[in-house]
Design an enzyme around this catalytic site. Structure first.
Site, mmCIF file in Angstrom:
data_model
loop_
_atom_site.group_PDB
_atom_site.id
_atom_site.type_symbol
_atom_site.label_atom_id
_atom_site.label_comp_id
_atom_site.label_asym_id
_atom_site.label_seq_id
_atom_site.Cartn_x
_atom_site.Cartn_y
_atom_site.Cartn_z
ATOM 1 N N LYS A 1 34.478 20.491 28.904
ATOM 2 C CA LYS A 1 33.260 19.692 29.064
ATOM 3 C C LYS A 1 33.584 18.401 29.796
ATOM 4 C CE LYS A 1 29.345 17.942 26.269
ATOM 5 N NZ LYS A 1 28.870 17.707 24.876
ATOM 6 N N SER B 1 24.023 18.984 24.152
ATOM 7 C CA SER B 1 24.411 18.540 25.477
ATOM 8 C C SER B 1 25.416 19.459 26.175
ATOM 9 C CB SER B 1 25.011 17.138 25.396
ATOM 10 O OG SER B 1 26.229 17.165 24.672
ATOM 11 N N SER C 1 25.676 19.329 19.680
ATOM 12 C CA SER C 1 25.918 19.672 21.088
ATOM 13 C C SER C 1 26.874 20.819 21.327
ATOM 14 C CB SER C 1 26.403 18.437 21.842
ATOM 15 O OG SER C 1 25.361 17.490 21.912
#
Ligand SMILES: [Mg+2]
Ligand SMILES: [Zn+2]
Lengths: 99, 504, 497
Positions: free
Chosen positions: B84, B159, B183
């Site tokens: 990420k 997210s 997330s």
């Protein structure tokens, strides 16, 4: 539960150093009030007898030995800088003063 | 679609060990897959913001050399991974999905990334995310949304939509996500993948660009429970660079997953959280959830209902704590030392440049939360908001404690609905926030949680997530229960769920 | 605007001053407060930084245990309570020399609080109450380019070096100091001097005001005589020598009185002190409502010093200054007045070290309080930063005792020391200051003096020995001072017997 006025949002944006234009202020102020209304529900839920939690896993006294560790070279430190002069970060003229 | 990318990380590790495949081959296979399906901001999955083909293949070659010399660094040495974009990667762009960090090349590695490198996992690239991890749909990325491999018109969650979609679309066997309010778990739920939020402090946050320091936690994003366990043990453990890092070693997770896969849960007490169901919860989500609960009972678990009354205040507390912490965390993005610098006309002062840059560099959601947090911390309101929210946190921790006196694990649907359409909730922050209703309490209390696929909702044929929550530092329970449910369900389905868009 | 200054003595006729002192001390730890970067002064720009002290995204702080130890020892030396439990907090404000745009400091939970420090002024003891001593981090340093050189105002742009960012600071804040009246400037100076003495004794900082490792903000307000109400205060920033502390208080008292007498209002603001003129000029307007949005630093865990640890640290404290003074006075046989002057001049430790280096106490005192004190005063440098060491002073005295030089020549040796011409012995050598002990040369000089002053010589022959002084002066003049006056006198009397 005080409403945030448009002026208050402008003041907050100033504190947060975000240059919001009028359109953004018009857009943001009502949204913030919707959110604030939603979160206002927690007021009065927990009384003085309830302690505040700042860390989910309580710990104390986490210290480092006073021993030098390798850091960044000046080149690495300055590698992301928008502007460099004399191995220093070049920044626009500063208005305020140190606090 | 080449067979090798369909394998789980555990299978790939074995294939590498037996020499059935080389790291270069399977790294290339995943790079080809990315080239085939990832597309761009405008079309395709768009799970990646940056792909490092060259670097990944170099690392893969080095891994093969180690294998040849009989000196692999780890069981997963040579298995590629996606990271990420919120984790600092030395010399590799790290944008946090924000314009304000466009082109920033960190001069250092996050501890999690350093551990991946030390174990020899080739890093394929950086995955898309809501700007600074603020969002539940990945639509708040400054670089365009990620699309759900189950339906490219729908959100992949957020997210960490990029990491979840990359794994769901077979662009990577493993990915790293971060979970501040869901997330990792919520994207896992809506993309039919597995996501784990470990116990707070059990994975180093050093190098994880902070959203809300007291809530953030990095964790595994995979297609199977066992793969998550393998990755979780790899990235876990104490880090002297993170003062909030716990010292308890992160072990026994893989064993727990293997034990659970055997399918015997007798002696386990499961608590269904009363507050996380009912109005606003999609029927198909609830029916799949109930189906899984019944399965757990069939496997020998004792199922009871448990009430956590303070959970109803979790979202409000979360949306005060998070903006407060992030308003301060994001102050460092000021155009002085790195990142974007916007210079307005005339002879602007540093202050003018900061304001112009932060206006141009931050998206709407980020601005909303910074302003909200600035307000919540202002002297007049501190006690009413931040102070009060920190107390709610105590109440929620107490609810968990009370619940875990009665049961071993708590369960709920991971998210109230399946994936919604792109754009549907973009300008309705509150509706967007509701996606994290079930995941937020774990972050506030620091307890670990996992989301595993529970099947497809009958009404829309989209994945539903099943959440398991365990007490602090009892992450192993997630794997035992998760693996048991996973094997029972895949037997029932006759194989794992596979996203249709990518089956083509 | 021009301000009418009220003469100091008149100020006191109508007002009572209230003092407040905020002192920032840089600790001398090897590494910074929250990272392992070195703290050496004067390294090349941005060469002592890491992701943490540079505020790079993702980096995290870890507390330097040695800094906490120093903070606790400082608290104990200032008779403070040590918190059972305290935290760091973020002080949020934007400033380019602050990498994270918040300062990691302590807010409502300082590590040390409720202490005091007794200071002596003209034999009177004043108890200065300490409100708190807390830990925080220093900022980077900006170089302002263009405009009035070096000044922040009117500069075109600035260049920032973050080597100093993150160096551990202890901020020591007094409660309002009342009832000092005319002594206010001296009490302020004495407090800072006493604080330096304590910090030096603890060995936690090099407390160099000139280098900025000890920085003093002077708060002052005036209240109408006899009333309790505190007036509006001004905060004069970075007053960086003992002398300046005294002058800043003096000036602000006169200025405040001027404004108030004219029916004006004191603005709550920061002021800048100007060493050259001894005046202050307005800085930033400061309101109590300044909103720093403090909240507990979520990347750090609380500090809970065990009582055992605190007591261990208490045991490491040096002798309290008052006790030490009494002991030294007894050892040296100084009179109360001599002792007070020595302390007042901030020369106690210097004299102690000079004695340790072999000089007689009275001799050591003489040099530090006369020649060296004068020098310090003339140059506006504090006496321990003259660049003259106690060892050198002791060596000078040795030369005097050995008759190699006399007191008059010794002053020239000090000139040499100020100029960094080497050790006292080398200076005597280079400058050729040694007393001439060559009898031949001496008696020749005496003879010529006698010959040149026949009338004086006659007086001495007639027994008016007192007149010898004139001849001695003549001889010393001829010998450029490099003669032992005693021996010269003997020779003269012999020759005119
Ligand atoms: Mg301070
Ligand atoms: Zn550093």
């Amino acid at each position: 539960m005080p409403e945030i006025t448009r002026d208050e949002v402008a003041h907050l944006a100033d504190l947060a150093r975000i240059d919001l234009d009028d359109a953004e202020l018009d857009h943001l102020a009502p949204q913030l009030n919707v959110i604030l209304e939603a979160v206002a529900s927690i007021q009065g839920v927990a009384g003085d007898d309830v302690a505040a939690t700042s860390h989910p896993i309580p710990m104390t006294n986490v210290f480092r030995e006073d021993v030098v560790e390798p850091g960044l070279t000046p080149a690495e430190a300055l590698s992301g800088a928008p502007e460099v002069e004399d191995q220093r970060f070049s920044v626009p003229r500063i208005l305020g003063e140190e606090q | 679609m080449s067979g090798v990318i369909r394998k789980t990380a555990a299978e790939l590790a074995d294939a590498l060990a037996t020499g059935e495949v080389t790291s270069v081959e399977l790294t290339q296979a995943h790079l080809d897959r990315i080239a085939a399906v990832d597309g761009s901001a405008d079309a395709g999955v768009h799970a990646f913001l940056h792909v490092d083909a060259e670097g990944a293949l170099e690392q893969a070659a080095a891994s093969d050399a180690r294998r040849a010399a009989g000196q692999p660094l780890h069981a997963l040495d040579g298995v590629p991974i996606a990271v990420k974009d919120v984790l600092a990667t030395k010399g590799m762009p790290t944008t946090c999905g924000s314009k304000i960090l466009e082109g920033w090349l960190p001069p250092y590695d996050a501890t999690v990334v350093a551990k991946l490198r030390a174990a020899g996992l080739p890093i394929l690239g950086k995955t898309n995310m809501d700007e600074f991890a603020m969002g539940s749909s990945t639509e708040h990325s400054a670089y365009g949304p990620t699309r759900n491999p189950w339906d490219l018109d729908r959100i992949p969650g957020g997210s960490g939509g990029g990491s979840a979609a990359a794994v769901a679309a077979f662009e990577a066997p493993l990915a790293i996500g971060t979970d501040t309010g869901g997330s990792i778990r919520q994207p896992g739920a809506v993309t039919g993948t597995v996501g784990v939020k470990p116990t707070y402090g059990s994975i180093s946050r050093y190098g994880l660009v902070a959203l809300a320091n007291s809530l953030d936690q990095a964790g595994p994003v995979t297609r199977t429970v066992l793969d998550s366990a393998l990755l979780h043990e790899l990235i876990g453990g104490h880090d002297p660079k993170d003062s909030t890092s716990v010292r308890t070693p992160v072990t026994g997770l893989v064993d727990a997953a293997r034990e659970g896969a055997a399918g015997d849960l007798s002696g386990l007490k499961v608590g269904v959280i009363t507050e996380l169901s009912g109005e606003g919860w999609q029927p198909g989500v609830m029916s799949r959830f109930q189906e899984s609960v019944d399965l757990l009972a069939k496997l020998g678990a004792e199922v009871v209902e448990v009430s956590c009354p303070s959970f109803v205040h979790a979202m409000a507390a979360y949306y005060l704590i998070l903006p407060a912490e992030c308003s301060s965390n994001l102050a460092k993005f000021d155009a002085m030392r790195y990142g974007l610098r916007v210079t307005p006309p005339g002879s602007p002062s540093a202050e003018d440049v900061m304001k112009a840059t932060r206006d141009a560099g931050f998206g709407d959601e980020v601005k909303r939360r910074i302003i909200l947090g600035t307000y919540a911390l202002s002297s007049g309101y501190y006690d009413a908001y931040y102070g009060q929210a920190q107390k709610i946190r105590t109440l929620i921790i107490d609810d968990f404690k009370a619940a875990y006196d009665k049961v071993d694990v708590l369960v709920s649907p991971t998210a109230p609905t399946t994936a919604f359409k792109l754009g549907e909730k973009l300008d309705d922050p509150l509706a967007m926030y509701l996606n994290d209703l079930a995941t937020i309490p774990a972050n506030l209390a620091g307890v670990p949680g996992i989301s595993i696929p529970a099947g497809l909702a009958p009404e829309d044929g989209l994945p539903v997530g099943f959440q398991v929550l365990a007490p602090v530092l009892e992450d192993a329970r997630l794997y035992r229960v998760g693996a048991a449910l996973e094997s029972a369900l895949t037997q029932q389905w006759g194989g794992p769920l596979v996203a249709p868009e990518v089956a083509r | 605007m021009t301000e009418t200054l009220v003469p100091f003595d008149e100020v006191l006729e109508s007002y009572d001053p209230a003092l407040g002192l905020e002192v920032h001390v840089e600790l001398n730890t090897a590494t910074k407060m929250f990272c392992g970067c070195p703290t050496e002064f004067g390294a090349e720009p941005n060469s002592q930084v890491c992701p943490t002290c540079l505020g790079l995204p993702g980096a995290m702080p870890v507390v330097n245990g040695k800094a906490v130890e120093s903070a606790i020892r400082i608290g104990l030396a200032l008779n403070c309570e040590i918190a059972e439990w305290c935290r760091f907090a973020r002080k949020n404000y934007f400033y380019p020399d602050m990498p994270k745009n918040f300062q990691t400091s302590q807010y409502d939970e300082p590590i040390a609080f409720d202490g005091y420090l007794d200071v002596e002024v003209d034999g009177e003891t004043y108890r200065v109450e300490i409100e708190r001593a807390h830990m925080e981090e220093d900022t980077g340093k900006s170089l302002h380019v263009g405009g009035a050189t070096g000044r922040i105002h009117g500069a075109d742009y600035s260049l920032v070096d973050y080597n100093r960012a993150g160096i551990p600071l202890i901020e020591i804040v007094t409660k309002p100091i009342l009832g000092t009246g005319a002594k206010a400037p001296l009490v302020a100076k004495a407090y800072v001097a006493a604080l330096r003495e304590i910090l030096k004794g603890l060995g936690v900082s090099d407390v160099k005001m000139e280098q900025g490792s000890m920085r003093c903000d002077v708060n002052l307000s005036l209240a109408p005589r006899g009333t309790e109400v505190l007036g509006t205060r001004t905060e004069t920033k970075n007053v960086n020598s003992l002398r300046s502390v005294e002058r800043a208080v003096r000036f602000e008292m006169s200025r405040h009185a001027g404004v108030l007498n004219a029916g004006g209002k004191i603005l709550q603001e920061t002021r800048h002190f100007h060493e050259d003129t001894g005046t202050t000029s307005p800085g930033r307007e400061k309101s109590d409502a300044e909103d720093y949005r403090y909240f507990p630093e979520p990347d750090l865990v609380p500090i809970a010093p065990s009582r055992e640890w605190v007591e261990e640290l208490r045991a490491t404290l040096p002798e309290p200054p008052a006790v030490r003074r009494a002991r030294l006075q007894a050892e040296w046989g100084f009179s109360d007045l001599e002792m007070r002057d020595t302390v007042g001049a901030g020369a106690l430790t210097l004299v102690e070290e000079t004695v340790a280096a072999g000089a007689a106490p009275q001799a050591a005192r003489k040099w530090w309080l006369s020649e060296l004190a004068r020098r310090a005063n003339d140059t506006g440098v504090s006496i321990d930063e003259l660049g003259v060491t106690p060892q050198q002073v002791a060596e000078v005295q040795k030369l005097v005792d050995a008759g190699t030089i006399n007191d008059k020549l010794a002053r020239q040796v000090f000139e040499g020391l100020y100029a960094g011409e080497g050790s006292p012995a080398e200076i005597v050598e280079k400058r050729g200051l040694a007393v001439v002990s060559d009898e031949g040369a001496l008696s020749a000089a005496v003879d010529s003096a006698i010959a040149a002053n026949p009338d004086v010589a006659d007086k001495i022959r007639d027994g008016k020995v007192a007149a010898a002084g004139a001849l001695i002066g003549a001889v010393m003049k001829e010998m450029r001072g490099q003669a032992d006056a005693g021996r010269v006198r003997e020779l003269i009397l012999e020759k005119l017997a």
